[in-house]
Design a protein around this motif. Structure first.
Motif, PDB file in Angstrom:
ATOM      1  N   UNK A 101       0.821  -1.223   0.000  1.00  0.00           N
ATOM      2  CA  UNK A 101       0.000   0.000   0.000  1.00  0.00           C
ATOM      3  C   UNK A 101       0.850   1.267   0.000  1.00  0.00           C
ATOM      4  N   UNK A 102       2.121   1.141  -0.375  1.00  0.00           N
ATOM      5  CA  UNK A 102       3.008   2.304  -0.461  1.00  0.00           C
ATOM      6  C   UNK A 102       2.836   2.997  -1.807  1.00  0.00           C
ATOM      7  N   UNK A 103       2.867   4.326  -1.765  1.00  0.00           N
ATOM      8  CA  UNK A 103       2.845   5.123  -2.990  1.00  0.00           C
ATOM      9  C   UNK A 103       4.271   5.358  -3.447  1.00  0.00           C
ATOM     10  N   UNK A 104       4.516   5.114  -4.722  1.00  0.00           N
ATOM     11  CA  UNK A 104       5.850   5.292  -5.289  1.00  0.00           C
ATOM     12  C   UNK A 104       5.923   6.597  -6.059  1.00  0.00           C
ATOM     13  N   UNK A 105       7.024   7.283  -5.907  1.00  0.00           N
ATOM     14  CA  UNK A 105       7.319   8.500  -6.667  1.00  0.00           C
ATOM     15  C   UNK A 105       8.799   8.405  -7.042  1.00  0.00           C
ATOM     16  N   UNK A 106       9.031   7.985  -8.272  1.00  0.00           N
ATOM     17  CA  UNK A 106      10.398   7.792  -8.733  1.00  0.00           C
ATOM     18  C   UNK A 106      10.985   9.106  -9.243  1.00  0.00           C
ATOM     19  N   UNK A 137      12.248  -0.916  -5.982  1.00  0.00           N
ATOM     20  CA  UNK A 137      12.209  -1.960  -4.958  1.00  0.00           C
ATOM     21  C   UNK A 137      12.566  -1.402  -3.578  1.00  0.00           C
ATOM     22  N   UNK A 138      13.511  -0.488  -3.540  1.00  0.00           N
ATOM     23  CA  UNK A 138      13.886   0.124  -2.260  1.00  0.00           C
ATOM     24  C   UNK A 138      12.693   0.856  -1.646  1.00  0.00           C
ATOM     25  N   UNK A 139      11.933   1.571  -2.488  1.00  0.00           N
ATOM     26  CA  UNK A 139      10.752   2.277  -1.965  1.00  0.00           C
ATOM     27  C   UNK A 139       9.715   1.300  -1.415  1.00  0.00           C
ATOM     28  N   UNK A 140       9.704   0.064  -1.950  1.00  0.00           N
ATOM     29  CA  UNK A 140       8.782  -0.948  -1.451  1.00  0.00           C
ATOM     30  C   UNK A 140       9.354  -1.730  -0.268  1.00  0.00           C
ATOM     31  N   UNK A 141      10.629  -1.480   0.046  1.00  0.00           N
ATOM     32  CA  UNK A 141      11.266  -2.196   1.148  1.00  0.00           C
ATOM     33  C   UNK A 141      11.754  -3.569   0.763  1.00  0.00           C
ATOM     34  N   UNK A 142      12.054  -3.780  -0.541  1.00  0.00           N
ATOM     35  CA  UNK A 142      12.520  -5.073  -1.040  1.00  0.00           C
ATOM     36  C   UNK A 142      13.968  -4.934  -1.473  1.00  0.00           C
ATOM     37  N   UNK A 143      14.803  -5.915  -1.078  1.00  0.00           N
ATOM     38  CA  UNK A 143      16.199  -5.891  -1.478  1.00  0.00           C
ATOM     39  C   UNK A 143      16.401  -6.778  -2.702  1.00  0.00           C
ATOM     40  N   UNK A 144      17.280  -6.315  -3.603  1.00  0.00           N
ATOM     41  CA  UNK A 144      17.640  -7.135  -4.756  1.00  0.00           C
ATOM     42  C   UNK A 144      18.477  -8.323  -4.275  1.00  0.00           C
TER      43      UNK A 144
END
Length: 145
Positions: A101-106, A137-144
């Protein structure tokens, strides 16, 4: 079709989840460069965007077409979306990303499109800090991996 209109058609088709039209905008040997050590072909490029559209139904490029010089079109994008739904792995090595439910703004990124025979033959993206798939992915809290 004029080069800038072709680029707009690709952006609009992907945003509308119309991957048949998007695929028809690309050459059979299409390459997307600037984001990974190896270029992505059309299947991988469109696969990433299918995953984005699944996880972020409000996904937008927020594109602006810049200059057209011969067969090249320059454009900028500032990806946005809200991660409402589980997102299939956008690239091999990742897993399904549960909805955050995070909003992304690249950040704004510059793209150069090369058109051949009325289709997009390549897209090159100039990497910026916080941009690309790693930034998303960082904004979603996911690591590569």
């Amino acid at each position: 079709m004029e080069q800038d209109k072709l680029v707009e058609s690709l952006f609009n088709a992907i945003e509308k989840n119309d991957f048949t039209t998007a695929e028809n905008c690309l050459t059979s040997n299409f390459k997307f460069t600037g984001v990974s050590p190896e270029p992505l072909g059309s299947k991988e490029f469109l696969g990433v965007h299918r995953a984005f559209n699944t996880g972020m139904p409000d996904f937008k490029f927020n594109y602006k077409i810049g200059t057209v010089k011969g067969n090249n079109v320059e454009a900028t994008v500032k990806l946005t979306g809200t991660h409402f739904k589980d997102m299939p792995a956008p690239v091999p090595g990742l897993h399904t990303i549960p909805a955050t439910n995070k909003s992304l703004r690249m950040p704004e990124e510059k793209l150069t499109f090369t058109v051949k025979d009325n289709k997009i033959a390549s897209i090159h993206i100039n990497s910026v800090p916080g941009g690309g798939l790693p930034g998303l992915l960082k904004q979603l809290g996911v690591e590569l991996p």
